[in-house]
Structure formats: structure tokens, C-alpha cells
Design a protein around this motif. Structure first.
Motif, mmCIF file in Angstrom:
data_model
loop_
_atom_site.group_PDB
_atom_site.id
_atom_site.type_symbol
_atom_site.label_atom_id
_atom_site.label_comp_id
_atom_site.label_asym_id
_atom_site.label_seq_id
_atom_site.Cartn_x
_atom_site.Cartn_y
_atom_site.Cartn_z
ATOM 1 N N UNK A 98 0.847 -1.194 0.000
ATOM 2 C CA UNK A 98 0.000 0.000 0.000
ATOM 3 C C UNK A 98 0.880 1.239 0.000
ATOM 4 N N UNK A 99 0.787 2.042 -1.068
ATOM 5 C CA UNK A 99 1.517 3.297 -1.194
ATOM 6 C C UNK A 99 0.534 4.447 -0.998
ATOM 7 N N UNK A 100 0.880 5.376 -0.087
ATOM 8 C CA UNK A 100 0.001 6.502 0.198
ATOM 9 C C UNK A 100 0.736 7.810 -0.047
ATOM 10 N N UNK A 101 0.060 8.754 -0.723
ATOM 11 C CA UNK A 101 0.555 10.118 -0.890
ATOM 12 C C UNK A 101 -0.551 11.055 -0.420
ATOM 13 N N UNK A 102 -0.227 11.877 0.609
ATOM 14 C CA UNK A 102 -1.232 12.758 1.198
ATOM 15 C C UNK A 102 -0.697 14.183 1.222
ATOM 16 N N UNK A 103 -1.598 15.144 0.968
ATOM 17 C CA UNK A 103 -1.206 16.548 1.044
ATOM 18 C C UNK A 103 -2.245 17.313 1.850
ATOM 19 N N UNK A 104 -1.883 18.490 2.276
ATOM 20 C CA UNK A 104 -2.795 19.361 3.044
ATOM 21 C C UNK A 104 -3.280 20.517 2.180
ATOM 22 N N UNK A 105 -3.380 20.269 0.877
ATOM 23 C CA UNK A 105 -3.735 21.325 -0.071
ATOM 24 C C UNK A 105 -5.220 21.618 -0.135
ATOM 25 N N UNK A 106 -5.666 22.084 -1.297
ATOM 26 C CA UNK A 106 -7.022 22.612 -1.415
ATOM 27 C C UNK A 106 -8.088 21.542 -1.596
ATOM 28 N N UNK A 107 -7.697 20.277 -1.675
ATOM 29 C CA UNK A 107 -8.677 19.206 -1.678
ATOM 30 C C UNK A 107 -9.428 19.045 -2.987
ATOM 31 N N UNK A 108 -10.351 18.072 -2.984
ATOM 32 C CA UNK A 108 -11.121 17.722 -4.179
ATOM 33 C C UNK A 108 -12.587 17.602 -3.773
ATOM 34 N N UNK A 109 -13.476 18.166 -4.568
ATOM 35 C CA UNK A 109 -14.909 18.032 -4.306
ATOM 36 C C UNK A 109 -15.318 16.561 -4.420
ATOM 37 N N UNK A 110 -16.208 16.064 -3.555
ATOM 38 C CA UNK A 110 -16.588 14.638 -3.583
ATOM 39 C C UNK A 110 -17.089 14.184 -4.946
ATOM 40 N N UNK A 111 -17.865 15.031 -5.634
ATOM 41 C CA UNK A 111 -18.413 14.621 -6.924
ATOM 42 C C UNK A 111 -17.361 14.547 -8.029
ATOM 43 N N UNK A 112 -16.153 15.063 -7.753
ATOM 44 C CA UNK A 112 -15.101 15.080 -8.778
ATOM 45 C C UNK A 112 -14.060 13.996 -8.560
ATOM 46 N N UNK B 80 -13.835 11.754 -11.601
ATOM 47 C CA UNK B 80 -13.481 12.452 -12.841
ATOM 48 C C UNK B 80 -12.001 12.796 -12.918
ATOM 49 N N UNK B 81 -11.328 12.903 -11.761
ATOM 50 C CA UNK B 81 -9.924 13.319 -11.812
ATOM 51 C C UNK B 81 -9.058 12.292 -12.523
ATOM 52 N N UNK B 82 -9.548 11.056 -12.653
ATOM 53 C CA UNK B 82 -8.781 10.017 -13.342
ATOM 54 C C UNK B 82 -9.125 9.938 -14.831
ATOM 55 N N UNK B 83 -9.981 10.858 -15.314
ATOM 56 C CA UNK B 83 -10.343 10.843 -16.728
ATOM 57 C C UNK B 83 -9.262 11.538 -17.554
ATOM 58 N N UNK B 84 -9.176 11.118 -18.803
ATOM 59 C CA UNK B 84 -8.181 11.673 -19.709
ATOM 60 C C UNK B 84 -8.470 13.138 -19.989
ATOM 61 N N UNK C 24 -1.153 18.832 -18.494
ATOM 62 C CA UNK C 24 -1.953 18.441 -19.650
ATOM 63 C C UNK C 24 -3.203 17.674 -19.260
ATOM 64 N N UNK C 25 -3.393 17.387 -17.988
ATOM 65 C CA UNK C 25 -4.549 16.597 -17.577
ATOM 66 C C UNK C 25 -4.385 15.131 -17.895
ATOM 67 N N UNK C 26 -3.131 14.656 -17.972
ATOM 68 C CA UNK C 26 -2.860 13.253 -18.305
ATOM 69 C C UNK C 26 -2.262 12.470 -17.150
ATOM 70 N N UNK C 27 -1.738 13.160 -16.139
ATOM 71 C CA UNK C 27 -0.964 12.488 -15.105
ATOM 72 C C UNK C 27 -1.719 11.395 -14.388
ATOM 73 N N UNK C 28 -2.876 11.697 -13.829
ATOM 74 C CA UNK C 28 -3.632 10.698 -13.076
ATOM 75 C C UNK C 28 -4.213 9.630 -13.992
ATOM 76 N N UNK C 29 -4.588 10.020 -15.208
ATOM 77 C CA UNK C 29 -5.082 9.016 -16.158
ATOM 78 C C UNK C 29 -3.989 8.018 -16.502
ATOM 79 N N UNK C 30 -2.775 8.518 -16.751
ATOM 80 C CA UNK C 30 -1.645 7.629 -17.003
ATOM 81 C C UNK C 30 -1.369 6.764 -15.786
ATOM 82 N N UNK C 31 -1.412 7.365 -14.584
ATOM 83 C CA UNK C 31 -1.136 6.611 -13.365
ATOM 84 C C UNK C 31 -2.110 5.457 -13.204
#
Length: 537
Positions: free
Chosen positions: A464-478, A481-485, A498-505
Motif C-alpha cells: 500500500x503506497x500513500x501520498x497525502x497533502x494538506x492542499x485545497x482538496x477535491x470536491x466529492x463529486x469530482x 473524474x480526476x482520473x479521466x483523460x 496536460x490533464x494526463x498524469x492521473x489518467x496515465x497513473x
């Protein structure tokens, strides 16, 4: 526009329909003034509309002898007097001669009127009169009566008439049953007070029952009609009993073999004349083919709408991607061109070294973008492959974290990488490094202050690999979608990339047989990403 009053129900609802009725109709107001007539009436009486509408019914068609006219007045008054709302009253026959050619030669005619009191709102009352020319029937009846009088006594005549009526009724019933059987139409009559249900064998067959099966109201609702439709059918029954309005309701039944069948029931409720109880009578049809076609068309329409939405979303995403690529490429290219120009114009060693550093950094950034684009194309075409080998995920994560520590701390953030357990997984080291790098880059990008935490541990048979930040967060409904190309969840302010990082991941992790998920309590609450990979055994 209709030429008749729109507030008169039934007969006047739609003037064209009223005018086209085959029977002769006229409508009177409370003062016996003619409100409307149809073409059949004008043709039957040989009158013009202007000579009838707006006049008293007692003053129109004034032909025949004086005695006939007086008798006609009394006849009309009797059929209209004290008529109750909804009551249909049929007058006795009357002889009333006409002068169809306007030449003084009267023709013997016999008439009958069927009257009904209509309610038109605003406490107004309208009378509907259906005028029936029964001359032929009266003459035929007279001839038959004279013939029978010659052959039989009055008692014998009544017996013969009863036998003929009974035979005719039996013949009509047999023909009706034959027609229902031929058309595979089920007939039903339900006594609401007792629950007694009378039906034909066709209805039993439609419900999947044997011909000798006993069908009751309880069995109809608790066994035959699908549970999801019972309340709707019962509501329809209640409605027709309360208002007398005919109903049309479809429902699903499941046959003994498990096959579904759609039934359409058309019925109407009627109170008994004695005022005690009521019944519902109707006909049932098998509409399975039609219903399945309708459901298929609905499914196709929904699929088309979904495909259209997806196409529109893809188009918007592509437009956004083109804009992002243009912006992201322009910045490093501009820096490279500017410092390359400076190199040509200066001989200062310090400026030359700084220019080389800037050019190298921006060139690396461009190379990363090009790599992401190439990987994106390979994934889209199914050509991205991984070379699996045992890899220590904890050690690899520590190396990536140390490589990025300078850039993370340069932004004023704290990098926490204290819990990096040794976990051996089968992985393509370069690809997993790329995933970790993207997650840490995103955490740094969306975190203005606070810390970025990375940890690796075992959880059952998984790493189990975890990456956590204290940034501005993500809306629950999104979160999905953050994993979409091409998708970028900026959360306010423009996000670079480019909006590709999480999709590639996600695609790279899935190629390793793992999963990647995200969690956030919402805006301003930071975000956490988990990667799960099977442990090497």
C-alpha cells in the motif's frame, strides 16, 4: 378553432368531431335554445344551420298539422323535464310528418329522441338530444305485427318474440366469445364487494394459468401481477370505481416457465343500479412484443443521449487539452528561446551558465510532456507494455521522494517520508517511478502550505503506497473524474499540466494488476491517494 363552446363537455369537446358524428345531434341550453347541431341533423331534417342554431327547439321544424305540432311540443317537454345529471332518457316514438321538398306534400315520419343532461361548468346545464329516424323500423314493425296477428294469438306472439330474443342473444354471445377467442382477448368482470372474479379461458392463458384454474382478486394481485406493478393497477381500479372513467393500464406477469409477459387491460367501473356494490369489466390483450419494442427504443434513446453526452464531454476535454498543450508548451519554449538569444548576445560566463541551467530545466519539462503524450497514445492504442521484475516499492518511493525534496521544500512545504517499509512487488521500475513522481508532483502543485506525506506499508497480501497533502482538496463529486483523460480539477485558479498524469497513473497501475483511488473531505481539506499492488511471493 372550434365553432362550438369549449366548455360544453362530451358532445361539444372538439367541434369537428361533434360535426362528424354519424347520428343526428343537437345541443340545447337551459332555455331550450339550440346551441349546436351537427351535419347529420341538418341533413336528416333538411334544414340550414342558420335556421336552427339560436332558436328554441319548440320553434324549429314547424311542419305537419297543428295537432302534430302540439303533440311534438308535449313530447319534447316530457323527455327534457326533470332530467338528472348523467341520466340518459329515451323518448317514446312519435309520428311527426315532414315536408322535405317544401312543396306542401308531407311524408309520414316517426321519431325518437335520446336525451342526456350535461354539465358545462359555472352552474350551466346543457341538454344533448340524439334524434333518431325510426320510420323504417316502425313501418317494418307494423308490417310484422300485422303478419303475426294473422298467424298467431297475442300470447303465442309474446312467446315467439321471447324465443327469438333469447336465440339472438345466445347467438350474439357465442359470436362474441368466438371473436374473443380468435383475437386472443381476455375478458374480466370483478365484483369489488365480494372479490368474485369472472373471466374467460383466454384471460387465464394470458396470466399463465390452466383453463380450469380458479382465479380470484387475491390471486390476481398476489400471484399473477408482478409485485412492482400491483399498486399502480390497484390505483387504476380505484380511479375507475370512483369516477367511472375508463382506464387503460399495463402490467407485467411472469409465466410458470419464467418468461415475462406484458398485459394491457382496458376496463371501466360501474355502480349497480340498486346502489349496492360496484363492478369492473374490461378486456385484456397481450402486448409483450409492442412493450419490448417500446422498452428497446427507450433504451436506444437513452444510449444515444449518453453517447451524445460522452461525445460532447470528449470534445470539450479535447478542446481543453489543446488549450492546455498550447499553454504548457509555450512557456518552456519561450524560456528556451529567450535564454538562447541571450547566449548569442553575451560573453558573461555567469549569464551563460544560468542560461544553460534554464534551458536544460525547460527542455526536461518539455521532454516529460512529450513522454506523457507518447504514453497516452500508447495506452489509447493498447501498445503500452511493462517489463516486470522484483522491485522494492519502499526503496523506490524513498528515492523519488529524495529526488523531489528540493523542489518540494523550495515551495515552503514539508516533505514527510518516514514510514517506507520494504515491500517487494513485481513491477516495471521506470513506470512505477513515473506514477510516484506524478502523485508527488500533483501534491506539490495543489498544496500552498503545510506538508506532503508519503508512506509505504503492507496490507494483507498487498503493498500500500500513500501520498497525502494538506492542499485545497477535491470536491466529492469530482473524485472519479480526476482520473479521466485530459481532465483537470483546478479547484480555483488555473492548474498547469496536460490533464494526463492521473489518467496515465491509473492505466499503469492497472497494467500491474493494482488499483489507485483518491479520497478527500472536500475543498480545503487536502487529498489522499492510495496505490495497491500485489506483493511478490
Amino acid at each position: 378553432m372550434s365553432r362550438y363552446p369549449s366548455n360544453a363537455p362530451g358532445l361539444l369537446a372538439g367541434g369537428e368531431i361533434f360535426d362528424a358524428l354519424p347520428d343526428a345531434w343537437l345541443v340545447l341550453d337551459e332555455d331550450a335554445q339550440v346551441v349546436a347541431v351537427n351535419r347529420a341533423y341538418l341533413k336528416l331534417l333538411g334544414s340550414e344551420r342558420e335556421a336552427v342554431v339560436g332558436r328554441s327547439v319548440y320553434d324549429i321544424n314547424q311542419v305537419g298539422s297543428r295537432e302534430q305540432r302540439e303533440e311534438r311540443r308535449r313530447w319534447l317537454h316530457a323527455v327534457l323535464a326533470h332530467l338528472a345529471p348523467g341520466e340518459a332518457r329515451l323518448s317514446p316514438p312519435i309520428r311527426y310528418d315532414l315536408d322535405p321538398h317544401r312543396d306542401g306534400r308531407l311524408q309520414t315520419r316517426y321519431w325518437q329522441v335520446r336525451a342526456r343532461l350535461l354539465e358545462a361548468g359555472d352552474n350551466r346545464r346543457l341538454y344533448g338530444l340524439c334524434v333518431l329516424d325510426i320510420t323504417d323500423g316502425m313501418e317494418a314493425a307494423g308490417r310484422d305485427q300485422r303478419e303475426r296477428a294473422k298467424l298467431r294469438s297475442q300470447a303465442r306472439l309474446r312467446q315467439v318474440l321471447m324465443e327469438e330474443a333469447t336465440a339472438q342473444l345466445r347467438t350474439q354471445q357465442e359470436r362474441f366469445q368466438q371473436a374473443l377467442a380468435f383475437a386472443n382477448v381476455g375478458a374480466i368482470e370483478l365484483e369489488t364487494a365480494t372479490g368474485e372474479l369472472i373471466c374467460n379461458v383466454q384471460l387465464k392463458a394470458l396470466l399463465g394459468l390452466d383453463p380450469d384454474a380458479v382465479l380470484t382478486k387475491t390471486r390476481l394481485f398476489e400471484e399473477c401481477i408482478d409485485e412492482a406493478h400491483r399498486a399502480r393497477v390497484q390505483d387504476a381500479f380505484d380511479e375507475t370505481l370512483r369516477t367511472g372513467t375508463p382506464i387503460e393500464v399495463d402490467f407485467l406477469v411472469t409465466l410458470p416457465g419464467g418468461a415475462p409477459r406484458w398485459i394491457l387491460l382496458r376496463a371501466a367501473g360501474q355502480a349497480h343500479r340498486d346502489g349496492v356494490g360496484a363492478s369492473i369489466a374490461g378486456l385484456a390483450l397481450d402486448i409483450t412484443a409492442r412493450k419490448e419494442s417500446e422498452l428497446q427504443h427507450v433504451a436506444i434513446a437513452q444510449a444515444e443521449r449518453q453517447a451524445r453526452r460522452q461525445s460532447e464531454e470528449a470534445t470539450r476535454a479535447m478542446d481543453h487539452f489543446v488549450t492546455a498543450v498550447s499553454h504548457e508548451l509555450r512557456s518552456p519554449l519561450g524560456a528556451i528561446l529567450s535564454w538562447a538569444t541571450l547566449l548569442q548576445r553575451t560573453s558573461d560566463t555567469a549569464h551563460m551558465m544560468r542560461a544553460g541551467t534554464v534551458i536544460e530545466r525547460n527542455a526536461r519539462q518539455l521532454a516529460l510532456m512529450v513522454d506523457d503524450l507518447l504514453d497516452s497514445g500508447a495506452i489509447a492504442t493498447g501498445k503500452l507494455s511493462v517489463q516486470l521484475a522484483p522491485v522494492d516499492l519502499g526503496a523506490l518511493t524513498g528515492n523519488v521522494a529524495e529526488d523531489m525534496r528540493v523542489s518540494i521544500e523550495a515551495k515552503g512545504l514539508c516533505l514527510v517520508a518516514d514510514e517506507l517499509s520494504s515491500c517487494i512487488v513485481m513491477a516495471d521500475e521506470a513506470r512505477i517511478r513515473q506514477v510516484i513522481w506524478n502523485l508527488l508532483t500533483n501534491a506539490t502543485k495543489f498544496c500552498v502550505e503545510g506538508r506532503v506525506t508519503v508512506a509505504v506499508q503492507t496490507d494483507g497480501g498487498e503493498a500500500l503506497l500513500m501520498v497525502r497533502d494538506t492542499g485545497r482538496g477535491i470536491a466529492p463529486e469530482a473524485l472519479e473524474r480526476i482520473f479521466e483523460r485530459f481532465h483537470q480539477e483546478d479547484g480555483g485558479g488555473r492548474a498547469s499540466g496536460l490533464g494526463l498524469g492521473l489518467w496515465l497513473a491509473r492505466n499503469i497501475v492497472q497494467l500491474h494488476g493494482g488499483t489507485i483511488t483518491a479520497h478527500s473531505e472536500g475543498r480545503g481539506c487536502g487529498a489522499t491517494f492510495w496505490i495497491r499492488l500485489p506483493l511478490y511471493r
